[in-house]
Structures are given as C-alpha cells and as structure tokens.
Design an enzyme around this catalytic site. Structure first.
Site, short mmCIF file in Angstrom:
data_model
loop_
_atom_site.label_atom_id
_atom_site.label_comp_id
_atom_site.label_asym_id
_atom_site.label_seq_id
_atom_site.Cartn_x
_atom_site.Cartn_y
_atom_site.Cartn_z
N LYS A 599 13.95 67.73 52.96
CA LYS A 599 13.50 66.54 52.24
C LYS A 599 13.46 65.38 53.23
CE LYS A 599 15.41 67.62 47.69
NZ LYS A 599 16.25 67.08 46.60
N ASP A 703 16.33 67.94 35.24
CA ASP A 703 15.01 68.57 35.37
C ASP A 703 15.16 70.09 35.46
OD1 ASP A 703 12.29 68.87 35.57
OD2 ASP A 703 12.15 68.26 37.66
#
Length: 846
Positions: A599, A703
């Site tokens: 990331k 999520d």
C-alpha cells in the site's frame, strides 16, 4: 562455521524445508501404513489449494500409537519448528490429530523421542481440519529423519499434513560426551546442574551419543540459580560439576563432528560466581583426531586462562585459540579453579570460506573487516542478549597459546574492536529511527486528545429520531479525524427518513463501549476501526515497533488497484531471509522470492491521511492470526509511505467461487470446477475464526465481504481499491464510497460501525458464499432502494426485505443468517457463537 549457523538457527533458521512446495520428493515421504492410494504418505504435505491432501494411517492409533509419517531430509538439518494440519478432502474430511509425538534420528538407526524443556513428549495438534498449528521446538532438533506419531484418547480416525521448518546443519556437531551434571545445595535448597535436554545415553556417570544444553543457544546469566525459561528449576541454564563429586581435577568433554574441520577458536560461556565456589576453569588441554580411524595428533594443545582479573562474578565468554588444527574428534580437559565449574554454551569457529560467504550475503555490514573472531559479533546480533553479557570487555580473560604470534593476537583484538563499533553504530542508527517513528505516532495520538469536537468521517444520513431505537444501537461511537478542507460537506441530500431520537444514556451497554479511531485508509475508506489507544491500555502496551524495510528491496510487478489516497501494488522481495527485521511467512522457501502487496500513500496526501496511514500500520502490526492478513513491514522513513502485507497468490474468494458450481449429490456432470457444501462451510468457519480474533480486540473491519477474503482464507482489505469491484460500492456525492449492500441499517443511516455491524456483514458474506458469488446481494434492488430498505429496518413495520435462502443452504444455517440481520444489534450472535456453530453444527446439516 558451526557457531554462526547455530545462532542463525535460533533466530532466522526457520525456512520451510519443502513439504508444501514439493522440494522434498514423494520418495522421501514414507509411512507405516495408509487407508488408500488417496491417503498414502506422499499426501501428507501442506495443502493451500484444492485436493485431498492428507496422510491417514490404516490402523488405529489408539491405544498402540505406533503409526507414523516419516520424512527423510537427506542430510542433517537444524529443525526449529514443525507444523500440522488435518485432512481437507474438499470439505468432506473431518480427520485431524489433536496431539502427536515426534521421533527423530541422525543416522536412521538410533531413534530419539523429542521432549520439551519440561520433559513432556506429547505435542498439542489441531482442533480442526484446516488451521495450521505451528510448534516451536524447544529444545531444537538436529536430525536427518523425522517421524510424526499421531495420538488419540479413543478409537478414532486421524489424518495429518505436515511441514518442517529449519535449515541445513552444515558440517555441524554430531554428538558430545561429558560427565553428567551434579546437584549443588545452597542454603538447604537443591540447584540441579544436569544436562536436562541431552538426547543421548547415560552410563556410569557419563552421557554420550547425543546433543544437549551445551549447544541449545541459551546463555546462562550471572546468577546461575535464575533461569531464562519459565517453570524450570534453579540451575537449568548451566551444566555444572563439583570437583569433589567428580573425583578429579578436570572435566573431560569430547566432541564428534560429521566431517574433518579446521578449528580456529573455541568459545566457552562460563559462570564465575566465586562467592559460591564457582569459577572459570584455569586451563584447557585439547587433543585433536583428524579422522575416526586416525590416531590423536601430538602434541596436545595447552591453553592457560589468567585468573588475576576474575574478581568480577559476572558470567562471560572465554575465547580459546585452537591454531587452525584439523580434527573430526576433539577432546578437551577443563581444569577446575575452584570447587565448582559451570558451563552454559560451547561454540567453535571452524568454518570454511563457503560458510562465511553465505552469512555475509545476509548481513554484509558485519563482514567489512577481518573475520578471524567473527563469532563475537554474530553472537550479539542474533542472540538478542544484553550487550554487556556477551561483549568481551576490558579485563576479561583470553587464553594464551605459548606458540601464538603476538602480532596476530593484536590484529584479532583490533578486528574485534572495529566490529563492535560497527554493531554499535547500526544499533544507534536503528534506535534513532524508532524514536522518530514513535514521535510521529505520539503526535497522531495527541491530535485526537486535543480535538474534542471531532466527528465521524462517515456522517449519518439523519441526526435525530421520533422512534425508539433498539438498546445499544442509538449511539454513534465513532470519532474520526477532522475532514480536510478539500473534502465536500457530508451528504448534502440526505433521504427524508424520520428524525432520530437523542442518544441513549451512557449507562446503556454497547457492543463497543470505547470510542474508536476511524481511518481514511489508502483505499479511501476505513479499513479497520480500533478502540482509541491510551498509554495505559493493555493493547497499547503490547504494541511492538513497526519493522522498517529498505525500499530498494521491493521490486514492482503490477498495479492491483488505487483509491482516494493511494495505490496498492503487487511487489516481489527477492531474498526475504536477508532482511532480519522482516516477519516473512513460514511457507517461503530459502532462495525463493516473496510476493507482497504494498500500500503506497500518495506523496501529496493530506496530513490527516498521513497520520491515518501510520495509525493503520500500527493497527495491522497487532493483528497476528492465521486467518488475518499480516503486516510484514513498513517504509516510513521517507516518502512515499508504504505498508507491506502478505499477498495470497490464489486470489480472493469472490473470484474463486464465481468460477465454480455447487457439487450436488449426483456428482459432477460437466467440466466446470465444482465446490461442495462442506468446503464452503469450512471456509466460512475460517472467516468467522478471523473475525472472532478481531472482535476479541474490539476491532471493527467495516468492509467484510468475499472480495476481501483471500485464499487460503485470510481477511484483507484490498477490495475497495480494485476496479473489478467498483460496482460493489456506492459513491456519496463524490465524497466516499460505501459497501451499502453489506452494511447494517445503523451503518447506512447513522454511520455507526461496531462488531455487531461486522456480524451483519458476515451474514451477507455467508450468503455470497452459499450462492457461489453468482450475483450481488440484493441484485434486484438499486442502490437507492437498498438505502430505502435500511429505512424499513429502522421503522420496523414489517416491510424490510431480507436476502433469500440460497438453494444449497439448509434452514438451520439460514436462521443463523437471519439472526445476523436482526434489527436489534444486541440480539445478533457473537463471532464466537458463529464460529462454534459453523464448526460443530452446520457441517452436518446436508
């Protein structure tokens, strides 16, 4: 060099030896028996993809415990840990071993039963068919052959899959022979100075044919009555002898090596508690035998140890130059200087040039000067021991060889000093960057403490109510970072739902009672939400510094996706084992590259996003569970900021299931890949296990969906950043994207995320799996209608729409889903209950 290899074994010698990837051939995996061709020995490998994948003995393991799976490693290896799994069989298999014994052999003739440091033979095994259970071997094993003996407390079927972790025992020690240790009595209390982990035989007061505590890598401290291991007896870290009990003036120890080697230095870690009659030996006489059938070389080597500087009672390493003499067998006589002699470790510098090169590739900064006494530096670097306890300082005795050259000794001492300075510089440099990172983290935390007006980063659709809410569902517990100036105002066109009532009093219990920090995340959404850390919280105290990785080690492969604040890349680390602070997965073979997901935060990201990035890294570093994606390291010393996590080559669960059809009772009728109901339940159970771990820490994922579950099952958060799943998210006026089809009604209407809302999302995820991801949840509703449906749950007039029961789903399992979607969040089941249901009840419903 034996010494270097041994200490590497204690900290870095944990490579997968090849059961999973096939490096160990089928011919080297044998067994006492097998059920059938599909369960013979060669199937006893780790399996991360499809397939039966297990060895199952034909005979009962209770009560005889004589069935075994054997692995031949072809040469001596140092084994640091082992791992086991059960039988998968595409979800049909329910066989696993709850416990087992290990036996090993160095020559294929003499077999030794492994025992832990407390003498226990039985090793705890598996509780289900899919989880990997790793067992650290303390003491470690040096062996060529290893056997696993599954155990049971009743007649039952057991199956095993195994992996071994370690490295080559390159030209290492085979056995040593020494007198058995004695018992010292101090103030009426016994201090046992025996070699408790010795794996050879004992006869007439002599232990022979094995290895033990003199080579286990554990250094004894200054006070020999204190131990580094828990729950062991005083004196455990030392092997000690009494001159009176031994009846002679020296302790004779003989070392047998696999091959002839050239011995340069022997280092002996000895205790010097002279106030209790314990002193370092006064001299050593060594004999060398170049081969098993050759005579002893002459003359013997006599090494004196000066005693004038031994008033300090600290334990210390004594370095003994051996002059480069060749030997396969080495016999040394250590002369008493007092009533007692206590030795913790003995190590040798006798390595070839090839061995030194292998180590220098891993840690080049340690090999920039002469390596004559490299064992000192290597010891400090790998042992993790206190610096003063292992560094030869002023006044410590160094044995003198009458035939040695003074210039050589001076050169050696200069080399030691230079190496020490190098290590000190490296340590100080690393500590400096740890302080810098800690300061950044502290600033991020303080920014929360001094902003009492902070509000949720996902604002609610409505702010008040005319109707009563279920207990525990009426308060938004989230307090996020303040929005940056470039962000638009919260949802300008909120739907016309009834106004919500004021929050319940603070006495009303909640799923998550503490305020939580909401993170923007690289993908533009809140990845994990975690209770705000304080300096006094247990979770904060348990946090370890984030491992900093050198940026140059990341080799770009492809772009996986991007979000509002950054990108996610697939990268490769070519030699992960060369990075000592990288927590690389155990299934990485030595010499193989490691695929990772990286990331990357955009360099122009706001200050809030940068703070969130660091917080997210700190959160992920605490999540260590077999079913949660692991943070392997960070790059935060310069821009762009990076987080490096595990990457599962098999992809995500959504893509895996969407290319399969359910296997019915008639069997496959076409060439399309199939999956069975038991296999689906097994995977769902693993997701529930990972979420149970998250909820135990009061973490909120926000999520959860099949797109965020990788294979083998590990819960991740990459789904939002991938264009493939853009249709699963609803964009609010260009501000945020929300997975509304997986969100609980209180998340949509109030922006409230708790463990209970994660339970709701798990119910939707389970529905996806039993529908084999052939359609979106509520595929017959538009996004706006999904939001309207959340309002129906709020009003509770009986008009809310539930996801329908999938064809393969039994009613009992559908009832579990419905309970996950209960309007009252306090009536939703816990993840512990869900996991228990899936492992014990759901598998038997079809």
């Amino acid at each position: 060099m034996f010494f270097i290899y041994f200490l590497i074994g204690r900290s870095q010698c944990r490579y997968a030896l090849g059961m999973e990837d096939g490096t160990i051939p089928d011919s080297d995996i044998t067994a006492s028996s097998a059920w059938s061709d599909s369960t013979e020995a060669k199937h006893g490998r780790y399996v991360t993809g499809e397939g039966d994948g297990a060895w199952c003995p034909a005979g009962a393991v209770f009560p005889s415990a004589s069935e075994y799976l054997q692995v031949d490693l072809r040469s001596l290896h140092f084994l640091a840990l082992v791992g086991t799994q059960g039988r998968h069989a595409d979800g049909h298999g329910r066989e696993f071993a709850r416990s087992y014994r290990l036996r090993y052999s160095r020559d294929g003739r003499t077999w030794i039963t492994w025992k832990d440091r407390w003498g226990q033979e039985v090793v705890s095994g598996n509780e289900n068919t899919y989880d990997v259970v790793l067992k650290d071997l303390g003491p470690p094993i040096v062996a060529r052959y290893v056997r696993f003996y599954p155990l049971a407390d009743r007649v039952m079927s057991v199956c095993l899959r195994v992996e071994l972790y370690g490295c080559l025992w390159n030209d290492g020690l085979l056995v040593y022979t020494a007198p058995v240790g004695h018992v010292m009595h101090l103030s009426g209390s016994p201090v046992y100075l025996n070699d408790s982990t010795y794996d050879g035989s004992v006869e007439s007061g002599v232990q022979f044919g094995g290895l033990g505590q003199l080579f286990d890598g554990v250094l004894g401290g200054n006070d020999f009555t204190e131990t580094k291991e828990l729950r062991v007896w005083p004196g455990y870290d030392y092997l000690g002898w009494s001159r009176e009990a031994l009846g002679q003036g020296s302790v004779d120890i003989e070392f047998h090596f696999e091959k002839t080697r050239s011995f340069h230095t022997m280092q002996v870690h000895s205790n010097n508690r002279h106030t209790q009659g314990v002193r370092v030996f006064s001299k050593v006489d060594c004999q060398f035998k170049p081969g098993l059938l050759l005579p002893w070389s002459s003359p013997p080597l006599s090494l004196a140890v000066p005693l004038e500087d031994l008033k300090d009672p600290s334990s210390r390493p004594i370095s003994l130059p051996l002059g480069g003499r060749p030997a396969q067998i080495l016999r040394c006589q250590f002369a008493f200087a007092d009533r007692w002699m206590l030795i913790s470790e003995i190590s040798f510098y006798s390595g070839t040039f090839r061995v030194i090169l292998q180590c220098s590739q891993c840690f080049p900064q340690l090999y920039t000067v002469a390596n004559t006494h490299m064992h000192f530096i290597t010891f400090m670097f790998f042992s993790g021991a206190d610096f003063d306890a292992v560094t030869p300082g002023a006044g410590l005795p160094v044995a003198k060889d009458d035939s040695s050259n003074t210039a050589i000794l001076i050169g050696c001492l200069v080399g030691i000093i230079l190496l020490l300075l190098t290590v000190i510089a490296v340590i100080l440099w690393r500590q400096y960057w740890k302080k810098i990172l800690g300061k950044v983290m502290e600033e991020a935390r303080l920014s929360q403490l001094f902003h009492p007006s902070l509000h949720s980063s996902i604002p609610p659709f409505a702010t008040s109510s005319l109707l009563p809410l279920p207990p525990g569902c009426g308060m938004d517990l989230e307090k996020g970072l303040p929005p940056t100036q470039e962000e638009p105002p919260p949802y300008p066109d909120a739907p016309p739902y009834p106004a919500l009532s004021p929050p319940f009093p603070a006495s009303v219990p909640h799923y998550a009672e503490a305020d939580i920090v909401s993170l923007q995340g690289v993908s533009g959404n809140n990845t994990y939400a975690v209770p705000a850390l304080t300096s006094t919280s247990p979770t904060a105290a348990d946090c370890t510094p984030l491992p900093e990785l050198p940026r140059h080690c990341l080799v770009f492969k492809e772009k996986l996706g991007e979000g509002q604040f950054g990108e996610v890349h697939l990268c490769e680390i070519e030699s992960p084992q060369e990075l000592p602070n990288l927590e690389f997965p155990f299934n990485v073979r030595k010499g193989r590259p490691l695929l990772v997901a990286v990331k990357i935060l955009r360099p122009d990201a706001s200050k809030n996003a940068r703070n969130d990035f660091l917080k997210e890294g700190k959160i992920l570093s605490r999540l260590k569970d077999p079913n949660i994606i692991r943070l392997l390291g960070v790059c935060v010393s310069s821009d762009p900021l990076c987080m490096v996590t595990e990457y599962m080559e098999s992809g995500d669960l959504n893509q895996y299931l969407s290319h399969r059809v359910l296997l019915d009772k008639t069997g496959p009728t076409h060439n399309t890949p199939t999956i069975s109901y038991p296999a689906l339940i097994a995977m769902a159970s693993q997701i529930a296990s990972g979420m149970k771990f998250l909820s135990s820490l009061n973490f909120v994922h926000r999520d959860l969906a099949t797109r965020n579950c990788l294979r083998p099952i590990k819960i991740a958060d990459f789904g939002m950043s991938r264009n493939l799943y853009a249709g699963d998210y609803y964009r609010i006026q260009g501000r945020a994207v929300l997975p509304i089809r997986w969100m609980a009604w209180e998340c949509i209407l109030m922006g409230k995320f708790t463990t209970a809302s994660d339970v709701w999302a798990f119910g939707v995820t389970l529905w996806e799996m039993l529908s084999v991801c052939q359609e979106q949840p509520y595929s017959n509703l538009t996004d706006e209608q999904v939001i309207d449906n959340a309002g129906e749950f709020f009003r509770d007039h009986g008009r809310q729409v539930y996801l329908s029961r999938p064809d393969v789903c039994p009613q009992g399992l559908y009832d579990l889903m419905l309970s996950c979607w209960n309007r009252d969040c306090k009536l939703r089941p816990s993840f512990a209950h869900i996991h228990s249901f899936l492992t014990e009840d759901a598998m038997n419903m079809v």
